[in-house]
Design an enzyme around this catalytic site. Structure first.
Site, PDB file in Angstrom:
ATOM      1  N   ALA A 247       0.818  -1.208   0.000  1.00  0.00           N
ATOM      2  CA  ALA A 247       0.000   0.000   0.000  1.00  0.00           C
ATOM      3  C   ALA A 247       0.856   1.264   0.000  1.00  0.00           C
ATOM      4  O   ALA A 247       2.088   1.225   0.068  1.00  0.00           O
ATOM      5  CB  ALA A 247      -0.946  -0.019   1.195  1.00  0.00           C
ATOM      6  N   HIS A 248       0.167   2.390  -0.045  1.00  0.00           N
ATOM      7  CA  HIS A 248       0.806   3.700  -0.148  1.00  0.00           C
ATOM      8  C   HIS A 248       1.757   3.970   1.021  1.00  0.00           C
ATOM      9  O   HIS A 248       1.449   3.689   2.169  1.00  0.00           O
ATOM     10  CB  HIS A 248      -0.263   4.797  -0.200  1.00  0.00           C
ATOM     11  CG  HIS A 248      -1.223   4.758   0.953  1.00  0.00           C
ATOM     12  ND1 HIS A 248      -2.321   3.918   0.978  1.00  0.00           N
ATOM     13  CD2 HIS A 248      -1.243   5.434   2.116  1.00  0.00           C
ATOM     14  CE1 HIS A 248      -2.973   4.098   2.113  1.00  0.00           C
ATOM     15  NE2 HIS A 248      -2.339   5.008   2.826  1.00  0.00           N
ATOM     16  N   GLY A 249       2.915   4.496   0.703  1.00  0.00           N
ATOM     17  CA  GLY A 249       3.850   4.953   1.717  1.00  0.00           C
ATOM     18  C   GLY A 249       4.658   3.879   2.401  1.00  0.00           C
ATOM     19  O   GLY A 249       5.394   4.166   3.352  1.00  0.00           O
ATOM     20  N   CYS A 250       4.572   2.630   1.952  1.00  0.00           N
ATOM     21  CA  CYS A 250       5.377   1.569   2.567  1.00  0.00           C
ATOM     22  C   CYS A 250       6.848   1.743   2.205  1.00  0.00           C
ATOM     23  O   CYS A 250       7.190   2.208   1.118  1.00  0.00           O
ATOM     24  CB  CYS A 250       4.902   0.196   2.112  1.00  0.00           C
ATOM     25  SG  CYS A 250       3.304  -0.305   2.785  1.00  0.00           S
ATOM     26  N   GLY A 267       1.894   2.771   5.010  1.00  0.00           N
ATOM     27  CA  GLY A 267       2.918   3.261   5.920  1.00  0.00           C
ATOM     28  C   GLY A 267       3.724   2.204   6.638  1.00  0.00           C
ATOM     29  O   GLY A 267       4.481   2.519   7.562  1.00  0.00           O
TER      30      GLY A 267
END
EC number: 2.3.1.191
Length: 349
Positions: A247-250, A267
């Site tokens: 997912a976003h920001g990993c 994250g």
């Protein structure tokens, strides 16, 4: 191919792995095969002592063995040529390359490809049928793009990177050198960002970037999202299996390995050399330390320390999980015993 010729071609690797051989056997090797399916003319490998009993049953003409004199003697007595090394699986992986090379089309651009004039193409690139390359895209040298790939504006691909059929690479994505993106994967797609309001969900535009460093491999139908701000990053040489979602920001470290159907929420931070087995789920913002391992179907709601091995959902240390699992199987009998004790206590009270 003569067995001794195989050894010669692996000479550089052999010198670095303290390898020993049986010089008296030099059969013709026509192909590689699993140990239990190997026939005359086939080469296979044995990774550990637990497979020793299979030497007497195999029809293989040659074996790659561990550094174990008992196994070597057994193979010699069976008339099987062998080569022994500290890491049989690694040597076998190198041997496969002598017999098989993945399909790679010759350099050139298929006439049905649609390439924006503003795109920059490196030397000796291969671009297949129905590929769409939009404005501002930069391709390194020897990049290979198979049919039906769509590359959004401004994407950068490093030297020798391969995109297999039907991949989609979204805008604001940078992919390094020697990466492999398998069929159906989507890199840099919008992260799942919505703000609840009285009227419903308000969409948060995803203006961040997605970075895959050199040597990253992404399996079929996997997805890696870009964030609203900042970046999603997968570091050098990490390998991601099919049907995985990041997912976003990993932030994923170097030399990690994620098996199929792993899911990381937004994250998540993963250290170096982390192994996540199939269907592991990691909750939002969790941190996983260097060298940690999660067994299949583990649910990770919180941080995992470096080097820890976890199992279960929610996860616990693996040793505790194994103890609990052993007890779990006996719960029906334990419940009946507890009921009997309760009845006896009530009778005596």
């Amino acid at each position: 191919m003569k067995f001794n010729l195989i050894i010669e071609q692996l000479d550089e690797l052999i010198q670095s792995h303290s390898l020993t051989t049986n010089p008296d056997c030099n059969p013709d090797i026509t192909q590689l095969a699993p140990l239990d399916e190997a026939l005359s003319g086939h080469l296979s490998f044995i990774e550990g002592d637990k497979f020793a009993s299979m030497i007497a049953k195999t029809n293989a003409s040659a074996l790659i063995l561990p550094l174990n004199e008992t196994l070597q003697t057994q193979a010699t007595q069976q008339g099987i040529a062998w080569i022994a090394t500290a890491n049989p699986r690694l040597l076998f992986a190198h041997t496969i390359r002598l017999f098989y090379q993945p399909f790679r089309p010759s350099p050139g651009i298929h006439p049905t490809a649609v390439i924006d004039p503003d795109a920059q193409l490196g030397e000796n690139v291969s671009i297949g049928a129905n590929v769409v390359i939009q404005a501002g895209v930069k391709l390194g040298n020897e990049v290979c793009i198979h049919p039906n790939v769509v590359i959004y504006p401004g994407v950068t691909l490093g030297d020798r990177t391969i995109l297999h059929g039907n991949c989609t690479i979204h805008e604001r994505t940078v992919i390094g050198a020697d990466c492999v993106i398998h069929s159906g994967a989507v890199i840099g797609s919008e992260g799942f960002g919505f703000v609840p309001t009285a009227e419903g969900w308000f969409k948060t535009e995803q203006s961040g970037i997605t970075v895959l460093e050199d040597g990253v491999e992404v399996g079929c139908n996997s997805t890696i999202d870009r964030p609203a701000v900042g970046e999603t990053r997968v570091k050098r040489n990490t390998k991601i299996d099919n049907l995985t979602h990041i997912a976003h920001g990993c932030q994923i470290g170097e030399n990690c390995a994620f098996a199929a159907q792993v899911g990381l929420a937004g994250g998540v931070k993963v250290g170096n050399r982390v192994i996540l087995a199939g269907q592991v789920g990691v909750a939002n913002q969790a941190k996983i330390g260097d060298g940690a391992i999660a067994s299949a179907q583990t649910g990770i709601p919180n941080d995992v320390a470096a080097g820890e091995i976890v199992s279960g959902s929610p996860c616990v240390p693996n040793k505790l999980y194994l103890k609990v699992s052993a007890i779990y199987k006996r719960l029906p009998e334990m419940y009946q015993a507890l009921k009997q004790i309760q009845k006896q206590l009530e009778k005596n009270s």
